[in-house]
Design a protein around this motif. Structure first.
Motif, short mmCIF file in Angstrom:
data_model
loop_
_atom_site.label_atom_id
_atom_site.label_comp_id
_atom_site.label_asym_id
_atom_site.label_seq_id
_atom_site.Cartn_x
_atom_site.Cartn_y
_atom_site.Cartn_z
N LEU A 28 0.47 -1.41 -0.09
CA LEU A 28 0.16 0.02 0.50
C LEU A 28 1.06 1.52 0.01
N SER A 29 1.12 1.34 0.72
CA SER A 29 2.85 2.53 0.88
C SER A 29 3.18 2.83 -0.82
N ILE A 30 3.95 2.03 -1.28
CA ILE A 30 4.46 2.35 -2.54
C ILE A 30 3.33 2.13 -3.58
N PHE A 31 2.25 1.81 -3.62
CA PHE A 31 1.80 2.17 -4.40
C PHE A 31 0.98 3.84 -4.56
N ILE A 32 0.52 3.92 -3.20
CA ILE A 32 0.31 4.92 -3.25
C ILE A 32 1.48 6.61 -2.99
N LEU A 33 2.73 6.23 -2.89
CA LEU A 33 3.63 6.59 -3.40
C LEU A 33 3.43 7.06 -5.07
N LEU A 34 3.19 6.29 -5.39
CA LEU A 34 3.37 5.88 -7.31
C LEU A 34 2.23 6.47 -7.94
N LEU A 35 1.10 6.51 -7.18
CA LEU A 35 0.43 6.77 -7.47
C LEU A 35 -0.01 8.53 -7.26
N LEU A 36 0.06 8.87 -6.14
CA LEU A 36 0.75 10.05 -6.04
C LEU A 36 1.19 10.51 -7.23
N SER A 37 2.53 9.81 -7.56
CA SER A 37 3.68 10.28 -8.27
C SER A 37 2.86 10.82 -9.47
N LYS A 38 2.12 10.23 -10.17
CA LYS A 38 0.97 9.73 -11.95
C LYS A 38 0.30 11.01 -11.15
N PHE A 39 -0.46 10.85 -10.26
CA PHE A 39 -1.15 11.91 -9.96
C PHE A 39 -0.66 13.47 -10.12
N SER A 40 0.03 13.79 -9.55
CA SER A 40 0.67 15.17 -9.03
C SER A 40 1.22 15.21 -10.57
N ASN A 42 4.73 15.16 -9.89
CA ASN A 42 5.96 15.41 -8.66
C ASN A 42 6.35 13.47 -8.19
N PRO A 43 7.30 13.63 -8.13
CA PRO A 43 7.83 12.37 -7.69
C PRO A 43 7.48 12.06 -6.29
N PHE A 44 7.19 11.56 -5.43
CA PHE A 44 7.30 10.87 -4.65
C PHE A 44 7.73 9.44 -4.30
N ILE A 45 8.29 9.70 -4.81
CA ILE A 45 8.77 8.39 -4.94
C ILE A 45 10.71 7.76 -5.08
N MET A 46 11.41 7.12 -4.40
CA MET A 46 12.86 7.29 -4.49
C MET A 46 13.41 5.96 -3.74
N ALA A 47 14.26 4.84 -4.38
CA ALA A 47 14.49 4.43 -3.52
C ALA A 47 14.78 3.78 -2.31
N PRO A 48 15.46 4.17 -1.14
CA PRO A 48 15.64 4.37 0.13
C PRO A 48 13.70 3.63 0.32
N PHE A 49 12.93 4.30 -0.30
CA PHE A 49 11.51 4.50 0.26
C PHE A 49 11.39 2.78 0.61
N GLY A 50 11.73 1.73 0.28
CA GLY A 50 11.52 0.28 0.73
C GLY A 50 11.96 -0.11 1.26
N ALA A 51 13.49 0.54 1.39
CA ALA A 51 13.59 -0.49 3.05
C ALA A 51 13.23 0.66 3.54
N SER A 52 12.54 2.10 3.41
CA SER A 52 12.19 2.46 4.64
C SER A 52 11.11 1.65 5.04
N CYS A 53 9.76 1.12 4.58
CA CYS A 53 8.74 0.17 4.16
C CYS A 53 9.18 -1.39 5.60
N VAL A 54 10.28 -2.08 5.06
CA VAL A 54 11.03 -2.63 6.07
C VAL A 54 11.04 -2.67 7.50
N ILE A 55 11.03 -1.31 7.62
CA ILE A 55 11.33 -1.14 9.03
C ILE A 55 10.21 -0.39 9.17
N LEU A 56 9.41 0.21 8.62
CA LEU A 56 7.83 0.73 9.29
C LEU A 56 7.09 -0.25 9.93
N TYR A 57 7.25 -1.37 8.70
CA TYR A 57 6.47 -2.58 9.29
C TYR A 57 6.66 -3.46 10.13
N ALA A 58 8.48 -4.64 9.62
CA ALA A 58 8.51 -5.42 10.04
C ALA A 58 9.23 -5.26 11.64
#
Length: 176
Positions: A28-40, A42-58
């Motif tokens: 959901l986190s990455i999907f929302i960032l991709l949608l925000l990027s597409k519709f705005s 503006n970039p809302f995503i960068m590679a380190p955010f994938g690792a942030s998701c690991v920490i935020l959820y695991a």
């Protein structure tokens, strides 16, 4: 028999419901960032955010997974990357110093977030193919990390017995 047999134990396997929550949160986190990027546009995503998701959820109860650490950690380390790129260009010295400086500043401001340590590398190693300016700090760094925290707030509080975050975004705390 493994050469490591008997020397250490693996951590217990997480509960299925926790793994499902992590799957949903990361997706959901990455999907929302991709949608925000597409519709705005503006970039809302960068590679380190994938690792942030690991920490935020695991490991969401870790100090490394708290909103202050995610948002300020990404912002500070990206700021270091942009500053060193603007002042010294991309070279082996600025690349190496940027990571050490980002770690030091995250420690000083008590907002260590390991995935953010990749931000200066992303900036300095791709500077020949991507133009970075100060707006990068707003899109994707600040807006993307805030969006990650917002999604994590919803997903990590689905479980009634879990309270996330453990602490918020206070910029200044007592000396304790």
């Amino acid at each position: 028999m493994s050469i490591f047999a008997g020397r250490e134990k693996l951590a217990p396997r997480p509960k299925n419901q926790d793994m499902v929550r992590c799957f949903i949160g990361g997706t959901l986190s990455i999907f929302i960032l991709l949608l925000l990027s597409k519709f705005s546009h503006n970039p809302f995503i960068m590679a380190p955010f994938g690792a942030s998701c690991v920490i935020l959820y695991a490991v969401s109860q870790s100090p490394l997974a708290q909103p202050r650490n995610v948002i300020l950690g990404h912002f500070i380390s990206a700021l270091v990357g942009i500053c060193l790129l603007k002042w010294f260009g991309s070279n082996i010295f600025s690349i190496a110093v940027s990571v050490g400086l980002a770690i030091t500043l995250m420690m000083y401001f008590r907002c260590v977030h390991p995935p953010a340590g990749a931000n200066p590398l992303v900036i300095l190693l791709t500077a020949n193919t991507i133009h970075y300016d100060w707006t990068f700090l707003l899109f994707p760094v600040l807006t993307g990390s805030i969006a990650l925290v917002a999604v994590a707030y919803g997903v990590n509080n689905v479980k009634a017995s879990q309270k996330w975050p453990s602490y918020g975004l206070a910029l200044w705390r007592s000396k304790n």
